[in-house]
Write a protein that holds these residues in place. Sequence first.
Motif, PDB file in Angstrom:
ATOM      1  N   LEU A  32      12.140   2.303  11.843  1.00 45.60           N
ATOM      2  CA  LEU A  32      11.980   2.003  10.414  1.00 45.60           C
ATOM      3  C   LEU A  32      13.180   2.529   9.624  1.00 45.60           C
ATOM      4  N   VAL A  33      13.559   3.763   9.912  1.00 47.79           N
ATOM      5  CA  VAL A  33      14.695   4.366   9.205  1.00 47.79           C
ATOM      6  C   VAL A  33      15.978   3.585   9.475  1.00 47.79           C
ATOM      7  N   ALA A  34      16.185   3.193  10.734  1.00 50.40           N
ATOM      8  CA  ALA A  34      17.379   2.422  11.075  1.00 50.40           C
ATOM      9  C   ALA A  34      17.396   1.100  10.313  1.00 50.40           C
ATOM     10  N   HIS A  35      16.238   0.476  10.189  1.00 53.19           N
ATOM     11  CA  HIS A  35      16.142  -0.782   9.446  1.00 53.19           C
ATOM     12  C   HIS A  35      16.457  -0.561   7.963  1.00 53.19           C
TER      13      HIS A  35
ATOM     14  N   ALA B 142      -1.188  -1.245   6.489  1.00 52.23           N
ATOM     15  CA  ALA B 142       0.253  -1.030   6.615  1.00 52.23           C
ATOM     16  C   ALA B 142       0.994  -1.783   5.517  1.00 52.23           C
ATOM     17  N   TYR B 143       0.508  -2.989   5.199  1.00 50.37           N
ATOM     18  CA  TYR B 143       1.130  -3.760   4.126  1.00 50.37           C
ATOM     19  C   TYR B 143       0.975  -3.044   2.788  1.00 50.37           C
ATOM     20  N   GLY B 144      -0.184  -2.422   2.581  1.00 48.32           N
ATOM     21  CA  GLY B 144      -0.398  -1.662   1.352  1.00 48.32           C
ATOM     22  C   GLY B 144       0.616  -0.537   1.218  1.00 48.32           C
ATOM     23  N   CYS B 145       0.951   0.096   2.343  1.00 49.40           N
ATOM     24  CA  CYS B 145       1.960   1.167   2.316  1.00 49.40           C
ATOM     25  C   CYS B 145       3.352   0.594   2.032  1.00 49.40           C
ATOM     26  N   ALA B 146       3.626  -0.572   2.602  1.00 43.94           N
ATOM     27  CA  ALA B 146       4.911  -1.216   2.327  1.00 43.94           C
ATOM     28  C   ALA B 146       5.037  -1.529   0.837  1.00 43.94           C
TER      29      ALA B 146
ATOM     30  N   GLU C 285      10.800  -9.335   3.246  1.00 40.04           N
ATOM     31  CA  GLU C 285      11.243  -8.042   3.751  1.00 40.04           C
ATOM     32  C   GLU C 285      10.075  -7.076   3.859  1.00 40.04           C
ATOM     33  N   LEU C 286       9.140  -7.143   2.908  1.00 42.22           N
ATOM     34  CA  LEU C 286       7.963  -6.276   2.954  1.00 42.22           C
ATOM     35  C   LEU C 286       7.137  -6.557   4.198  1.00 42.22           C
ATOM     36  N   ALA C 287       7.041  -7.814   4.586  1.00 40.16           N
ATOM     37  CA  ALA C 287       6.292  -8.167   5.782  1.00 40.16           C
ATOM     38  C   ALA C 287       6.939  -7.540   7.018  1.00 40.16           C
ATOM     39  N   TYR C 288       8.259  -7.548   7.059  1.00 39.85           N
ATOM     40  CA  TYR C 288       8.962  -6.967   8.208  1.00 39.85           C
ATOM     41  C   TYR C 288       8.785  -5.446   8.230  1.00 39.85           C
ATOM     42  N   ILE C 289       8.867  -4.811   7.062  1.00 40.96           N
ATOM     43  CA  ILE C 289       8.643  -3.363   6.971  1.00 40.96           C
ATOM     44  C   ILE C 289       7.213  -3.030   7.396  1.00 40.96           C
TER      45      ILE C 289
ATOM     46  N   HIS D  20       6.896  -2.357  11.063  1.00 38.29           N
ATOM     47  CA  HIS D  20       7.357  -1.011  11.428  1.00 38.29           C
ATOM     48  C   HIS D  20       6.290   0.030  11.094  1.00 38.29           C
ATOM     49  N   ILE D  21       5.689  -0.085   9.922  1.00 34.39           N
ATOM     50  CA  ILE D  21       4.684   0.894   9.494  1.00 34.39           C
ATOM     51  C   ILE D  21       3.463   0.842  10.398  1.00 34.39           C
ATOM     52  N   GLU D  22       3.064  -0.338  10.811  1.00 32.93           N
ATOM     53  CA  GLU D  22       1.899  -0.470  11.704  1.00 32.93           C
ATOM     54  C   GLU D  22       2.154   0.249  13.020  1.00 32.93           C
ATOM     55  N   ARG D  23       3.379   0.183  13.517  1.00 32.64           N
ATOM     56  CA  ARG D  23       3.703   0.904  14.759  1.00 32.64           C
ATOM     57  C   ARG D  23       3.652   2.414  14.551  1.00 32.64           C
TER      58      ARG D  23
END
Length: 276
Positions: A201-204, A235-239, A258-262, A265-268
Amino acid sequence: MKIKKILNNNAVIAVEGDREKVVVGPGIAFGRKRNDPIIPDKIEKTFIMTENDKLATLLGRIPEEHFTLSEKIISRAEQTFGLKLNEHIHLVLTDHLSFAIERTIDGIHVHNKLMDEIRLLYPDEFAVGLWAVGLVREELGVALPEDEAAFIALHLHTMKPQGSDLGDTIRQATILRDMLQALRRCIGRDMSAGDIAYQRLVAHLRLAVGNFDRYEFHALDEEMCTLIRRKYAEAYGCARKMAEAAAQLHGIRIPEQELAYITLHIERIRNPGKRV
């Protein structure tokens, strides 16, 4: 090459033809005087600066060993990065390092609020910063706080050929910090820097955070975005919380794709063993 001005025992301003150079080497100026030729075997490093006067003034007011330590740190950084840093690093790092050493001796410690983000954004620079802190402790017996590793990392990063200026670098780290703080509040726990999902996530975000106005976001179609929002609602709520922080604090709008892609990462991060 002849000596024009002695800066200290280990550094001189020299003239070769019509060019001025700063020449560094152990004892290069010991027992020498103006217009004496420089002994080639003494030369360790030569660089051409447009700020010779500023450097000469600085070296006239700081302990000689502070400059020597700064040069060792610069050499370490250039070896680590495999590139030459901007000449300005010799002035700014020496000035910063000397002041940091003096502050520490006086018992004054400056906290770097962006240390965790700098560690994540610029790991190679931070590693050199940690090495520098150890070098100062070993050679001067002065225990600089770990915060100084982050300050040194910032200076090294901004002096890379493609580095941004210090203000932009700090802004990028601040944006990342605020977004990650929003994520921590949302999931209700701290995240481990050693977690591969967190690192991804950080790298992204690292690729995007400095270029939100021109970053080429991931082109997920609307159907896929809708599926991700529904399947990973928490996870989407956190994004969304991260996006709100970016918008409210920095005026940055993050596109829905972009939020969908983030979100992935958050779900993982939320479910480390789950396949996403």
